[in-house]
Design a protein around this motif. Structure first.
Motif, mmCIF file in Angstrom:
data_model
loop_
_atom_site.group_PDB
_atom_site.id
_atom_site.type_symbol
_atom_site.label_atom_id
_atom_site.label_comp_id
_atom_site.label_asym_id
_atom_site.label_seq_id
_atom_site.Cartn_x
_atom_site.Cartn_y
_atom_site.Cartn_z
ATOM 1 N N GLY A 44 2.062 3.490 11.582
ATOM 2 C CA GLY A 44 1.100 4.148 10.705
ATOM 3 C C GLY A 44 0.208 5.151 11.404
ATOM 4 N N GLU A 45 0.179 5.170 12.740
ATOM 5 C CA GLU A 45 -0.653 6.137 13.465
ATOM 6 C C GLU A 45 -0.006 7.521 13.431
ATOM 7 O OE1 GLU A 45 -2.948 3.390 16.765
ATOM 8 O OE2 GLU A 45 -1.376 4.751 17.448
ATOM 9 N N TRP A 46 -0.824 8.561 13.276
ATOM 10 C CA TRP A 46 -0.290 9.926 13.311
ATOM 11 C C TRP A 46 -1.330 10.903 13.824
ATOM 12 C CZ3 TRP A 46 -2.410 13.932 10.408
ATOM 13 C CH2 TRP A 46 -3.234 13.566 9.344
ATOM 14 N N PHE A 47 -0.835 12.035 14.337
ATOM 15 C CA PHE A 47 -1.705 13.111 14.811
ATOM 16 C C PHE A 47 -0.913 14.415 14.799
ATOM 17 C CE2 PHE A 47 0.208 11.040 18.505
ATOM 18 C CZ PHE A 47 0.733 12.106 19.225
ATOM 19 N N GLU A 48 -1.633 15.528 14.921
ATOM 20 C CA GLU A 48 -0.996 16.847 14.897
ATOM 21 C C GLU A 48 -0.609 17.285 16.307
ATOM 22 O OE1 GLU A 48 -1.637 21.315 12.980
ATOM 23 O OE2 GLU A 48 -3.207 19.771 12.737
ATOM 24 N N THR A 49 0.535 17.937 16.419
ATOM 25 C CA THR A 49 1.005 18.492 17.692
ATOM 26 C C THR A 49 1.248 19.994 17.517
ATOM 27 O OG1 THR A 49 3.380 18.271 17.254
ATOM 28 C CG2 THR A 49 2.249 16.327 18.123
ATOM 29 N N GLY A 50 1.579 20.652 18.600
ATOM 30 C CA GLY A 50 1.986 22.050 18.528
ATOM 31 C C GLY A 50 3.492 22.159 18.343
ATOM 32 N N GLU A 51 3.943 23.330 17.941
ATOM 33 C CA GLU A 51 5.379 23.550 17.760
ATOM 34 C C GLU A 51 6.146 23.373 19.072
ATOM 35 O OE1 GLU A 51 8.462 26.934 15.962
ATOM 36 O OE2 GLU A 51 6.344 27.411 16.296
ATOM 37 N N ALA A 52 5.572 23.885 20.169
ATOM 38 C CA ALA A 52 6.251 23.788 21.471
ATOM 39 C C ALA A 52 6.413 22.334 21.896
ATOM 40 C CB ALA A 52 5.470 24.560 22.535
ATOM 41 N N GLU A 53 5.413 21.509 21.597
ATOM 42 C CA GLU A 53 5.492 20.085 21.958
ATOM 43 C C GLU A 53 6.577 19.388 21.142
ATOM 44 O OE1 GLU A 53 2.595 21.727 23.961
ATOM 45 O OE2 GLU A 53 2.505 21.770 21.765
ATOM 46 N N GLN A 54 6.671 19.744 19.860
ATOM 47 C CA GLN A 54 7.710 19.143 19.023
ATOM 48 C C GLN A 54 9.099 19.584 19.479
ATOM 49 O OE1 GLN A 54 8.535 19.248 14.339
ATOM 50 N NE2 GLN A 54 6.720 18.112 14.953
ATOM 51 N N ASP A 55 9.237 20.848 19.828
ATOM 52 C CA ASP A 55 10.527 21.335 20.334
ATOM 53 C C ASP A 55 10.906 20.612 21.625
ATOM 54 O OD1 ASP A 55 10.682 23.086 18.233
ATOM 55 O OD2 ASP A 55 10.057 24.850 19.390
ATOM 56 N N MET A 57 10.084 17.572 22.541
ATOM 57 C CA MET A 57 10.522 16.208 22.236
ATOM 58 C C MET A 57 11.910 16.209 21.606
ATOM 59 S SD MET A 57 8.156 14.419 23.508
ATOM 60 C CE MET A 57 8.818 12.840 22.998
ATOM 61 N N PHE A 58 12.223 17.240 20.818
ATOM 62 C CA PHE A 58 13.540 17.324 20.182
ATOM 63 C C PHE A 58 14.648 17.456 21.223
ATOM 64 C CE2 PHE A 58 17.021 19.695 18.196
ATOM 65 C CZ PHE A 58 17.248 18.935 17.064
ATOM 66 N N GLU A 59 14.325 18.128 22.330
ATOM 67 C CA GLU A 59 15.339 18.413 23.340
ATOM 68 C C GLU A 59 15.491 17.310 24.379
ATOM 69 O OE1 GLU A 59 14.053 22.147 24.854
ATOM 70 O OE2 GLU A 59 14.534 23.230 23.008
ATOM 71 N N ILE A 60 14.588 16.335 24.407
ATOM 72 C CA ILE A 60 14.666 15.270 25.412
ATOM 73 C C ILE A 60 15.931 14.436 25.246
ATOM 74 C CG2 ILE A 60 13.644 13.055 26.098
ATOM 75 C CD1 ILE A 60 10.929 14.289 25.879
ATOM 76 N N LEU A 61 16.168 13.975 24.025
ATOM 77 C CA LEU A 61 17.343 13.164 23.707
ATOM 78 C C LEU A 61 17.872 13.599 22.347
ATOM 79 C CD1 LEU A 61 16.143 9.533 24.574
ATOM 80 C CD2 LEU A 61 17.898 10.813 25.794
ATOM 81 N N PRO A 62 19.136 13.386 22.077
ATOM 82 C CA PRO A 62 19.605 13.625 20.708
ATOM 83 C C PRO A 62 18.822 12.731 19.746
ATOM 84 C CG PRO A 62 21.455 13.285 22.211
ATOM 85 C CD PRO A 62 20.217 12.924 22.972
ATOM 86 N N ILE A 66 18.140 13.392 11.767
ATOM 87 C CA ILE A 66 17.422 14.593 11.341
ATOM 88 C C ILE A 66 17.518 14.653 9.827
ATOM 89 C CG2 ILE A 66 17.282 17.104 11.467
ATOM 90 C CD1 ILE A 66 18.819 16.954 14.120
ATOM 91 N N ARG A 67 16.364 14.808 9.183
ATOM 92 C CA ARG A 67 16.336 14.930 7.727
ATOM 93 C C ARG A 67 15.490 16.146 7.372
ATOM 94 N NH1 ARG A 67 14.742 8.625 6.480
ATOM 95 N NH2 ARG A 67 16.593 7.679 7.436
ATOM 96 N N GLY A 68 16.124 17.257 7.101
ATOM 97 C CA GLY A 68 15.382 18.467 6.788
ATOM 98 C C GLY A 68 14.507 18.872 7.962
ATOM 99 N N SER A 69 13.196 18.883 7.739
ATOM 100 C CA SER A 69 12.252 19.301 8.776
ATOM 101 C C SER A 69 11.667 18.111 9.538
ATOM 102 C CB SER A 69 11.115 20.113 8.144
ATOM 103 O OG SER A 69 10.419 19.323 7.180
ATOM 104 N N MET A 70 12.335 16.955 9.466
ATOM 105 C CA MET A 70 11.871 15.761 10.176
ATOM 106 C C MET A 70 12.975 15.264 11.104
ATOM 107 S SD MET A 70 10.142 13.544 7.063
ATOM 108 C CE MET A 70 11.717 13.307 6.245
ATOM 109 N N PHE A 71 12.568 14.632 12.211
ATOM 110 C CA PHE A 71 13.544 13.932 13.048
ATOM 111 C C PHE A 71 12.893 12.721 13.690
ATOM 112 C CE2 PHE A 71 11.608 16.878 16.079
ATOM 113 C CZ PHE A 71 11.488 16.140 17.245
ATOM 114 N N ALA A 72 13.707 11.721 13.990
ATOM 115 C CA ALA A 72 13.228 10.481 14.606
ATOM 116 C C ALA A 72 13.765 10.367 16.016
ATOM 117 C CB ALA A 72 13.672 9.268 13.779
ATOM 118 N N MET A 73 12.951 9.829 16.914
ATOM 119 C CA MET A 73 13.376 9.625 18.291
ATOM 120 C C MET A 73 14.346 8.452 18.373
ATOM 121 S SD MET A 73 12.025 11.951 20.174
ATOM 122 C CE MET A 73 12.144 11.339 21.856
ATOM 123 N N ARG A 74 15.327 8.578 19.253
ATOM 124 C CA ARG A 74 16.350 7.552 19.431
ATOM 125 C C ARG A 74 15.781 6.306 20.115
ATOM 126 N NH1 ARG A 74 21.650 7.529 18.983
ATOM 127 N NH2 ARG A 74 21.595 9.722 18.397
#
Length: 201
Positions: A44-55, A57-62, A66-74
Protein backbone atom coordinates in the motif's frame (compact mmCIF):
# COMPACT_ATOMS: atom_id res chain seq x y z
CA UNK A 1 -4.55 -9.33 1.57
CA UNK A 2 -7.81 -7.41 1.62
CA UNK A 3 -9.00 -3.92 0.79
CA UNK A 4 -8.49 -3.03 4.49
CA UNK A 5 -4.77 -2.50 3.79
CA UNK A 6 -4.32 1.28 3.72
CA UNK A 7 -2.96 2.77 0.52
CA UNK A 8 -0.73 5.65 1.63
CA UNK A 9 1.59 8.25 0.19
CA UNK A 10 4.93 8.10 2.03
CA UNK A 11 6.94 10.91 0.42
CA UNK A 12 6.06 14.40 -0.80
CA UNK A 13 7.57 15.53 -4.09
CA UNK A 14 9.51 13.54 -6.68
CA UNK A 15 12.05 11.15 -5.17
CA UNK A 16 15.61 11.21 -6.48
CA UNK A 17 17.26 7.91 -7.32
CA UNK A 18 19.02 7.86 -3.94
CA UNK A 19 15.78 8.60 -2.09
CA UNK A 20 13.95 5.97 -4.13
CA UNK A 21 16.41 3.24 -3.15
CA UNK A 22 16.24 4.27 0.52
CA UNK A 23 12.45 4.06 0.48
CA UNK A 24 12.41 0.63 -1.12
CA UNK A 25 13.22 -0.76 2.34
CA UNK A 26 12.37 2.06 4.71
CA UNK A 27 11.34 -0.39 7.45
CA UNK A 28 14.70 -2.19 7.51
CA UNK A 29 15.43 -1.12 11.09
CA UNK A 30 12.37 -2.75 12.58
CA UNK A 31 12.81 -5.31 15.33
CA UNK A 32 12.39 -9.00 14.48
CA UNK A 33 13.05 -8.13 10.84
CA UNK A 34 13.28 -11.76 9.72
CA UNK A 35 10.60 -13.16 12.01
CA UNK A 36 7.48 -11.06 11.52
CA UNK A 37 5.03 -10.79 8.64
CA UNK A 38 5.95 -7.42 7.14
CA UNK A 39 3.32 -7.45 4.39
CA UNK A 40 1.11 -4.83 6.13
CA UNK A 41 4.14 -2.54 6.60
CA UNK A 42 4.97 -2.36 2.90
CA UNK A 43 1.81 -3.20 0.96
CA UNK A 44 0.00 0.00 0.00
CA UNK A 45 2.97 2.39 0.25
CA UNK A 46 3.59 4.65 -2.76
CA UNK A 47 5.58 7.69 -3.84
CA UNK A 48 6.44 9.63 -6.99
CA UNK A 49 9.63 9.00 -8.99
CA UNK A 50 11.20 10.56 -12.05
CA UNK A 51 10.97 9.10 -15.54
CA UNK A 52 14.70 8.30 -15.59
CA UNK A 53 14.41 6.37 -12.32
CA UNK A 54 11.49 4.34 -13.67
CA UNK A 55 13.39 3.59 -16.88
CA UNK A 56 16.38 2.48 -14.80
CA UNK A 57 14.25 0.03 -12.81
CA UNK A 58 12.65 -1.30 -16.01
CA UNK A 59 16.07 -2.18 -17.40
CA UNK A 60 17.44 -3.93 -14.29
CA UNK A 61 15.54 -7.18 -14.87
CA UNK A 62 12.84 -8.31 -17.28
CA UNK A 63 9.55 -7.28 -15.61
CA UNK A 64 7.26 -9.88 -14.08
CA UNK A 65 4.53 -8.39 -16.27
CA UNK A 66 3.72 -5.27 -18.29
CA UNK A 67 0.18 -3.94 -18.49
CA UNK A 68 -0.11 -0.80 -20.58
CA UNK A 69 1.79 1.91 -18.73
CA UNK A 70 2.45 -0.27 -15.66
CA UNK A 71 5.01 -2.96 -14.91
CA UNK A 72 5.84 -5.15 -11.91
CA UNK A 73 9.29 -6.13 -10.70
CA UNK A 74 10.19 -9.81 -10.96
CA UNK A 75 11.89 -9.87 -7.54
CA UNK A 76 9.47 -9.84 -4.60
CA UNK A 77 10.29 -7.78 -1.53
CA UNK A 78 8.54 -10.08 0.89
CA UNK A 79 5.96 -12.80 0.37
CA UNK A 80 3.79 -11.76 -2.56
CA UNK A 81 4.59 -8.02 -2.24
CA UNK A 82 6.54 -6.47 -5.11
CA UNK A 83 7.22 -3.10 -6.72
CA UNK A 84 4.78 -1.89 -9.34
CA UNK A 85 5.69 1.17 -11.40
CA UNK A 86 2.99 3.40 -12.89
CA UNK A 87 3.14 6.06 -15.63
CA UNK A 88 -0.04 8.11 -15.23
CA UNK A 89 -1.38 11.10 -17.13
CA UNK A 90 -2.39 13.76 -14.62
CA UNK A 91 -3.43 17.27 -15.65
CA UNK A 92 -2.09 16.70 -19.13
CA UNK A 93 1.35 15.46 -18.14
CA UNK A 94 2.84 12.01 -17.64
CA UNK A 95 4.05 11.40 -14.07
CA UNK A 96 5.72 8.31 -12.63
CA UNK A 97 5.04 6.45 -9.39
CA UNK A 98 6.23 3.44 -7.43
CA UNK A 99 3.90 1.39 -5.23
CA UNK A 100 4.17 -1.82 -3.22
CA UNK A 101 1.33 -4.18 -4.14
CA UNK A 102 0.47 -7.58 -2.72
CA UNK A 103 -0.10 -9.57 -5.89
CA UNK A 104 -2.00 -12.28 -4.00
CA UNK A 105 -4.84 -9.73 -4.14
CA UNK A 106 -5.98 -9.52 -7.75
CA UNK A 107 -7.40 -6.01 -7.25
CA UNK A 108 -4.40 -4.48 -5.43
CA UNK A 109 -2.74 -2.92 -8.49
CA UNK A 110 -5.90 -1.29 -9.80
CA UNK A 111 -6.80 0.03 -6.32
CA UNK A 112 -3.31 1.49 -6.05
CA UNK A 113 -3.58 3.14 -9.48
CA UNK A 114 -6.95 4.72 -8.67
CA UNK A 115 -5.78 5.86 -5.22
CA UNK A 116 -2.72 7.61 -6.68
CA UNK A 117 -4.85 9.39 -9.28
CA UNK A 118 -7.38 10.50 -6.67
CA UNK A 119 -4.71 11.77 -4.25
CA UNK A 120 -2.65 13.58 -6.88
CA UNK A 121 -5.67 15.47 -8.14
CA UNK A 122 -5.84 17.14 -4.73
CA UNK A 123 -3.72 20.22 -3.93
CA UNK A 124 -0.46 19.95 -2.01
CA UNK A 125 -2.24 21.80 0.80
CA UNK A 126 -4.41 18.70 1.28
CA UNK A 127 -1.44 16.89 2.85
CA UNK A 128 -2.70 15.11 5.95
CA UNK A 129 -0.92 14.77 9.29
CA UNK A 130 -0.30 11.08 8.50
CA UNK A 131 1.26 11.95 5.13
CA UNK A 132 3.50 14.55 6.76
CA UNK A 133 4.65 12.04 9.37
CA UNK A 134 5.37 9.48 6.65
CA UNK A 135 7.37 12.08 4.72
CA UNK A 136 9.43 12.86 7.83
CA UNK A 137 10.11 9.16 8.35
CA UNK A 138 11.05 8.65 4.69
CA UNK A 139 13.35 11.67 4.49
CA UNK A 140 15.14 11.19 7.82
CA UNK A 141 18.54 9.48 7.73
CA UNK A 142 18.70 5.98 9.21
CA UNK A 143 20.93 7.22 12.04
CA UNK A 144 18.14 9.54 13.23
CA UNK A 145 15.15 7.24 13.00
CA UNK A 146 14.40 3.82 14.42
CA UNK A 147 12.03 1.78 16.53
CA UNK A 148 11.33 1.93 20.25
CA UNK A 149 13.14 -0.90 22.03
CA UNK A 150 13.31 -2.38 25.52
CA UNK A 151 14.07 0.95 27.23
CA UNK A 152 10.63 2.20 26.25
CA UNK A 153 7.33 1.38 27.99
CA UNK A 154 5.83 -1.87 26.76
CA UNK A 155 3.00 -0.02 25.00
CA UNK A 156 5.51 2.00 22.93
CA UNK A 157 7.86 -0.80 21.88
CA UNK A 158 8.09 -1.39 18.17
CA UNK A 159 6.73 2.06 17.30
CA UNK A 160 8.77 4.36 15.06
CA UNK A 161 11.04 6.97 16.67
CA UNK A 162 12.71 10.16 15.43
CA UNK A 163 15.68 12.06 16.84
CA UNK A 164 14.88 15.66 17.76
CA UNK A 165 17.13 18.51 18.84
CA UNK A 166 16.03 20.04 22.12
CA UNK A 167 18.29 23.07 22.36
CA UNK A 168 20.05 23.06 25.74
CA UNK A 169 18.70 19.56 26.37
CA UNK A 170 20.55 18.21 23.34
CA UNK A 171 19.14 15.47 21.15
CA UNK A 172 16.46 13.05 22.27
CA UNK A 173 14.20 10.38 20.80
CA UNK A 174 10.47 10.79 20.43
CA UNK A 175 7.77 8.56 19.01
CA UNK A 176 6.98 9.66 15.46
CA UNK A 177 3.25 9.56 16.15
CA UNK A 178 3.66 11.91 19.15
CA UNK A 179 5.33 14.79 17.30
CA UNK A 180 3.64 18.14 17.90
CA UNK A 181 2.55 20.37 15.02
CA UNK A 182 5.58 22.58 15.66
CA UNK A 183 7.97 19.62 15.62
CA UNK A 184 6.40 18.35 12.41
CA UNK A 185 6.72 21.76 10.78
CA UNK A 186 10.39 22.01 11.73
CA UNK A 187 11.10 18.70 9.95
CA UNK A 188 9.21 19.50 6.75
CA UNK A 189 10.24 21.35 3.57
CA UNK A 190 9.21 25.01 3.66
CA UNK A 191 6.26 24.59 1.26
CA UNK A 192 4.65 22.00 3.55
CA UNK A 193 5.02 23.93 6.82
CA UNK A 194 2.36 25.75 8.78
CA UNK A 195 -0.68 24.62 6.87
CA UNK A 196 -3.97 25.73 8.44
CA UNK A 197 -5.05 22.89 10.70
CA UNK A 198 -8.46 22.25 9.03
CA UNK A 199 -6.59 21.63 5.75
CA UNK A 200 -3.56 19.87 7.20
CA UNK A 201 -5.53 17.57 9.49
Amino acid sequence: MTASIAIRKVFQGVATRQQMFRMFDRHAQRQNRWEDNATPLYAGEWFETGEAEQDYMFEILPPLWIRGSMFAMREFLIGSVTSVFFALRLDGQIRHFHGYCDLSDSDAVERMRLAIIERERQPVRATSREERLEHICSSTADAHRGYAGERWPVTSRGRRTITLYGGKEGTFLKLLMDLTDGEIAAKLPVHLRYLPSPIAA
